[in-house]
Design an enzyme around this catalytic site. Structure first.
Site, short mmCIF file in Angstrom:
data_model
loop_
_atom_site.label_atom_id
_atom_site.label_comp_id
_atom_site.label_asym_id
_atom_site.label_seq_id
_atom_site.Cartn_x
_atom_site.Cartn_y
_atom_site.Cartn_z
N GLY A 179 45.50 42.51 41.38
CA GLY A 179 45.76 43.26 42.63
C GLY A 179 44.69 43.11 43.46
N ASP A 220 59.56 34.83 49.91
CA ASP A 220 59.02 36.33 49.85
C ASP A 220 57.80 36.11 50.78
OD1 ASP A 220 58.13 34.41 47.83
OD2 ASP A 220 56.35 35.54 47.56
P1 AMP Z 1 51.64 34.67 47.32
O1 AMP Z 1 51.69 33.58 46.53
O2 AMP Z 1 49.99 35.36 47.57
O3 AMP Z 1 52.54 35.26 48.51
O4 AMP Z 1 52.18 35.96 46.06
C1 AMP Z 1 53.27 35.75 45.31
C2 AMP Z 1 53.38 37.00 44.79
O5 AMP Z 1 52.35 37.15 43.76
C3 AMP Z 1 53.45 38.31 45.38
O6 AMP Z 1 54.37 39.20 44.78
C4 AMP Z 1 52.18 38.86 45.47
O7 AMP Z 1 51.96 40.34 45.62
C5 AMP Z 1 51.76 38.57 44.02
N1 AMP Z 1 50.13 38.29 43.82
C6 AMP Z 1 49.51 37.46 44.33
N2 AMP Z 1 48.22 37.46 44.19
C7 AMP Z 1 47.96 38.64 43.45
C8 AMP Z 1 46.97 39.41 42.77
N3 AMP Z 1 45.75 39.09 42.78
N4 AMP Z 1 46.96 40.51 42.02
C9 AMP Z 1 48.50 41.01 42.03
N5 AMP Z 1 49.57 40.32 42.38
C10 AMP Z 1 49.48 39.05 43.12
MG MG Z 2 53.28 36.67 49.42
#
Ligand code: AMP
Ligand code: MG
Length: 517
Positions: free
Chosen positions: A131, A265
């Site tokens: 997170g 997303d």
């Molecule tokens: P992203 O590729 O950064 O758009 O993330 C894809 C998914 O992974 C989304 O649901 C984000 O909220 C989650 N996510 C990415 N990085 C983290 C992290 N460090 N902790 C928790 N969730 C994450």
């Molecule tokens: Mg994202």
């Protein structure tokens, strides 16, 4: 700091019944209430005063303790109820199920904007992750969103960049070498953070009640110009999202921005750029380039594929909205129009970049040929177009080519066949310029307003990060200031009007970026 707080999203839409941040699947709800995890020792790195003002935060507020505490997640602002959204998404072409705000916490709405912290700790959607966000990726997001705004590209904005005081463990290249990095929190701002994936998840679960609630809410709040009813209302909404998404991608192509992770997303329902991860800027013009090493093999999200991927993502949104309409025809018609509209807008944009007024087929030819010869040797995209405005109607071919010569990474390559292509192209270009009614000076003024002089090159962000990691925020300040006026000459910053230096060619963070953030 006295803010007008509203919570329209949570006041209108159904919430998860549980109130912990334990990882779970959340059904029959659009979000979960969750407070940010307080950081140990937050300290302010940078604030965008312009964004602050737009929300009603003045200069005195910025230096207050309440500002630092609110936008680092240390305390919850009066009358607000922070929440994480529940959404799904197609990642790299595959349905990934529930994702959600895994490290984003929406604070509240103020002045028609939603304020959201990124990197503020675990939520029910954190899956296996922590997170948190590291300083490196937070600097990149913070600076790039503001740079994009000032380039005229629709985007989320950045309010603040705050060091958390906590250490975060990351394996940057996913090769078994994890290391601790400084943690940070960005407060970002947008009308809302609703994504294509919010609709997709509800549709995938056949939760039609909430799908309708969310869509009706989105239209009423954010698309007030739509006043049709029934099926037509949803079609008008979809048309609106298609149009704004298309325009956003045309702007990306114009400035040479590669998003890097165009999963559904990461697609905003407002047609604004969202989620700055392993993005990058074209240096040498290569339509096959993507900065994202995770996507190295198929290069699904390469520069030249962005228009098509946006359409693919819009198809997923159409599928999600289908149950509200129950007729494919209207949706299909809108989708089928996209390639034609895109080509029109793209051509118009490219012809404007070349300084042509109006549109015609000869100019289209010149655009299409340029796209080919720019790839014959490494040619800097930003520098080429910026220098092109110095070419004058009465220049000869050699003189005109000399003016753009600095854009070539290795000008010795411009000989033989490559040189003859350039001669031919420049000859055609000069002939076309002679047909222009506008004089050279007038044309230069309009060209310099759409061909930026300065963009956030990958190596520039990395220099800011390296210094920031040592506690020196001066490059962040400098780049922030520079990129507020990307179309202005700013001779005092001329050093940033430069091709990628050789050391940056293979450095991690410059030409290669992973999703690790
Ligand atoms: P992203 O590729 O950064 O758009 O993330 C894809 C998914 O992974 C989304 O649901 C984000 O909220 C989650 N996510 C990415 N990085 C983290 C992290 N460090 N902790 C928790 N969730 C994450
Ligand atoms: Mg994202």
């Amino acid at each position: 700091m006295q803010l007008q707080v509203r919570n329209i999203f949570t006041d209108t839409l159904p919430s998860d019944q549980e109130k912990t941040n334990e990882i779970r699947k959340v059904f029959n709800a659009c979000y979960s209430f969750v407070n940010p995890t307080p950081p140990t020792n937050p300290s302010l790195i940078h604030v965008s005063k312009e964004v602050a003002q737009s929300i009603g935060i003045n200069d005195d507020d910025i230096t207050s303790e309440i500002f630092l505490n609110t936008f680092s997640g240390k305390t919850v602002y009066e009358n607000s109820k922070p929440y994480a959204m529940c959404y799904g998404g197609h990642q790299f072409g595959v349905w990934a199920g529930q994702l959600g705000d895994g490290r984003a916490v929406n604070l509240f709405e103020s002045n028609d904007q939603t304020l959201q912290l990124k990197g503020a700790g675990k939520t029910p959607y954190s899956r296996s992750a922590d997170g948190l966000a590291v300083l490196r990726s937070s600097v990149r997001e913070y600076l790039c969103a503001e740079a994009m705004h000032h380039l005229g590209v629709p985007t989320t904005r950045s309010l603040s960049l705050i060091l958390s005081g906590n250490e975060v463990l990351r394996d940057i290249m996913y090769n078994g070498n994890p290391a601790y990095e400084k943690g940070a929190i960005v407060c970002r701002v947008a009308p809302s953070f609703i994504r294509f994936g919010n609709f997709e998840l509800l549709a995938s679960r056949n939760d039609l009640t909430n799908l309708k609630l969310l869509t009706d809410f989105t239209i009423k709040e954010y698309f007030p110009h739509i006043n049709s009813e029934g099926k037509q209302k949803y079609l008008d909404f979809f048309q609106s999202v298609v149009s704004s998404t298309l325009k956003m991608v045309v702007e990306w192509q114009r400035v040479g921005f590669v998003h890097g992770v165009m999963n559904t997303d990461n697609m905003s329902i407002h047609g604004i750029t969202i989620d700055y991860g392993p993005y990058g800027w074209l240096e040498d013009f290569n339509p096959n380039w993507t900065p994202n090493t995770t996507d190295n093999q198929h290069k699904r999200y390469r520069y030249g594929n962005q228009p098509e991927i946006a359409l693919w993502n819009l198809y997923q949104l159409a599928n999600a909205l289908y149950p509200l309409i129950n007729e494919a025809e209207g949706l299909e018609k809108i989708l089928e129009q996209y390639p034609k509209d895109f080509e029109h807008h793209y051509q118009k944009m490219m012809q404007e970049k070349l300084g042509f007024s109006g549109m015609n087929e000869e100019q289209e030819q010149i655009v299409n040929q340029l796209v080919q010869i720019l790839q014959l040797s490494e040619t800097d995209y930003t520098i080429f177009f910026r220098l092109l405005s110095d070419v004058k109607k009465e220049d000869n071919v050699t003189g005109a080519l000399e003016k753009i010569n600095y854009a070539f990474y290795n000008s010795e390559e411009i000989q033989g066949e490559i040189l003859s292509y350039w001669n031919q192209w420049m000859n055609d270009y000069l002939q076309q310029l002679q047909k222009e009614i506008r004089n050279d000076a007038e044309r230069k003024v309009t060209m310099d307003k759409i061909n930026p002089k300065y963009v956030l090159r990958n190596y520039m962000a990395q220099l800011a990060i390296d210094a920031a990691d040592k506690g020196d925020y001066s490059i962040i300040d400098e780049l922030y200031t520079l990129l507020q006026n990307p179309y202005n000459e700013q001779p005092e910053y001329q050093k940033w009007f430069a091709k990628r230096p050789d050391w940056a060619r293979v450095k991690i963070g410059c030409s290669m970026l992973s999703c690790s953030s």
